[in-house]
Design an enzyme around this catalytic site. Structure first.
Site, short mmCIF file in Angstrom:
data_model
loop_
_atom_site.label_atom_id
_atom_site.label_comp_id
_atom_site.label_asym_id
_atom_site.label_seq_id
_atom_site.Cartn_x
_atom_site.Cartn_y
_atom_site.Cartn_z
N TYR A 99 44.70 42.58 46.22
CA TYR A 99 44.42 43.09 44.70
C TYR A 99 43.65 41.85 44.35
CZ TYR A 99 44.94 43.07 39.72
OH TYR A 99 44.78 42.69 38.34
N LYS A 103 39.71 42.05 42.96
CA LYS A 103 39.32 41.63 41.39
C LYS A 103 38.13 40.23 41.78
CE LYS A 103 40.93 42.99 38.21
NZ LYS A 103 40.38 44.08 37.30
#
Ligand SMILES: NC(=O)c1ccc[n+]([C@@H]2O[C@H](COP(=O)([O-])OP(=O)(O)OC[C@H]3O[C@@H](n4cnc5c(N)ncnc54)[C@H](O)[C@@H]3O)[C@@H](O)[C@H]2O)c1
Length: 287
Positions: A99, A103
């Protein structure tokens, strides 16, 4: 951790599609005056620490230490236990999760793509956002939801590590204020932390929620740990304050009360948390 392709698809490909639309000046895109990306504290991975001689950025913790109940990060140079300090925007970017990687790329796409398209762009690195309206069903949206669901179902809470791991919990209204400030400020190409600047440990979160719900669920500190979890990260807000005028207004005690009051107006169903724990265990990600 489990839906790698989906993270990449939504966070990276979704952002690249947006930039393509802007680059092709498709209908309506000429009215876009600024890009603000909801970036994340996750891009830093483990936060900034004071080592023996300098600031250091510890990587993944040693599995031997974790198995022996040593949860604090070590100074990679001296091997001493290091002390967490506020993480500023120039800190090392070394995400410890898929994740976080997506990002980081998303943030870079917006800042770099915005510059080449001539659209001012800003990245806001949100810390752990919480507040009324957040999902109570998705086990990946944070421990306040997870703990609330467990407590209101009369279940016990199992806390990982020794419960002293910390995060910077920032109330939704403050996140909205920072976002509005970033839309209006005359800044471009920069990234800003959005948090409270305060580190709150996970055990205190569980205790605060239990007190707010008047629950008698037991809080058990298990010593279990998740592979890849960071120990501490809290924001240095110096840059956000000077450039955006952002100063958080809601402290954790007030924010958690507002959150708990709202949760009690909601229908509480299974958060999927126990399922996610067994899934982590079966994949060897929970020890
Ligand atoms: N919640 C936090 O603590 C936190 C911290 C740092 C960064 N962020 C970032 O803030 C943003 C919002 O997070 P959130 O916590 O509100 O999450 P959320 O899951 O509550 O909301 C995400 C929203 O995106 C929509 N969405 C998902 N996939 C989509 C797709 N393919 N196309 C269009 N829309 C899609 C969902 O329907 C939902 O409305 C995310 O970019 C997240 O990475 C959140």
């Amino acid at each position: 951790m489990y839906e790698i392709d989906r993270y990449v698809d939504v966070n990276i490909r979704g952002t690249s599609l947006l930039l393509d639309i802007l680059a092709k000046k498709e209908a309506g895109s000429e009215t876009v005056r600024r890009l603000v990306v909801a970036s994340s504290r996750a891009i830093y991975g483990e936060g900034k620490y004071k080592g023996r001689n300098s600031y250091v950025y510890p990587g993944a913790r040693d599995p031997g230490d974790l198995s022996n109940g040593i949860f604090d990060c070590r100074d990679p140079e001296s091997g001493d236990i290091a002390v967490a300090v506020p993480t500023d925007e120039d800190s090392k970017i070394h995400p410890s999760s898929i994740y976080g990687i997506t990002k980081q790329v998303q943030e870079q796409l917006i800042l770099t793509g915005g510059a080449s398209l001539g659209i001012p762009s800003v990245a806001l690195r949100y810390q752990n956002v919480y507040g009324p309206g957040q999902s109570l069903k998705n086990p990946y949206t944070g421990i306040l939801s997870i703990f609330s669901t467990l407590l209101l179902q009369g279940k016990d809470i199992n806390i990982f590590e020794d419960g002293k791991e910390t995060r910077d919990f920032v109330y939704i209204d403050d996140v909205v204020s920072a976002t509005l400030a970033a839309i209006d400020a005359d800044v471009s190409g920069a990234a800003y932390n959005v948090g409270t600047g305060q580190a709150t440990d996970v055990l205190s979160v569980a205790q605060a929620l239990r007190a707010n719900y008047g629950s008698d669920g037991e809080i058990k500190v298990t010593g279990n740990f998740r592979v890849g979890d960071i120990r501490h990260n809290f924001a240095d807000l110096t840059r956000a304050k000077s450039d955006l005028g952002f100063v958080p207004a809601v402290d954790f005690a007030h924010g958690v009360k507002a959150f708990a009051d709202w949760v009690q107006t909601q229908e509480v169903s299974d958060s999927g948390y126990e399922r996610s724990v067994s899934e982590m265990r079966s994949k060897g990600l929970l020890k």
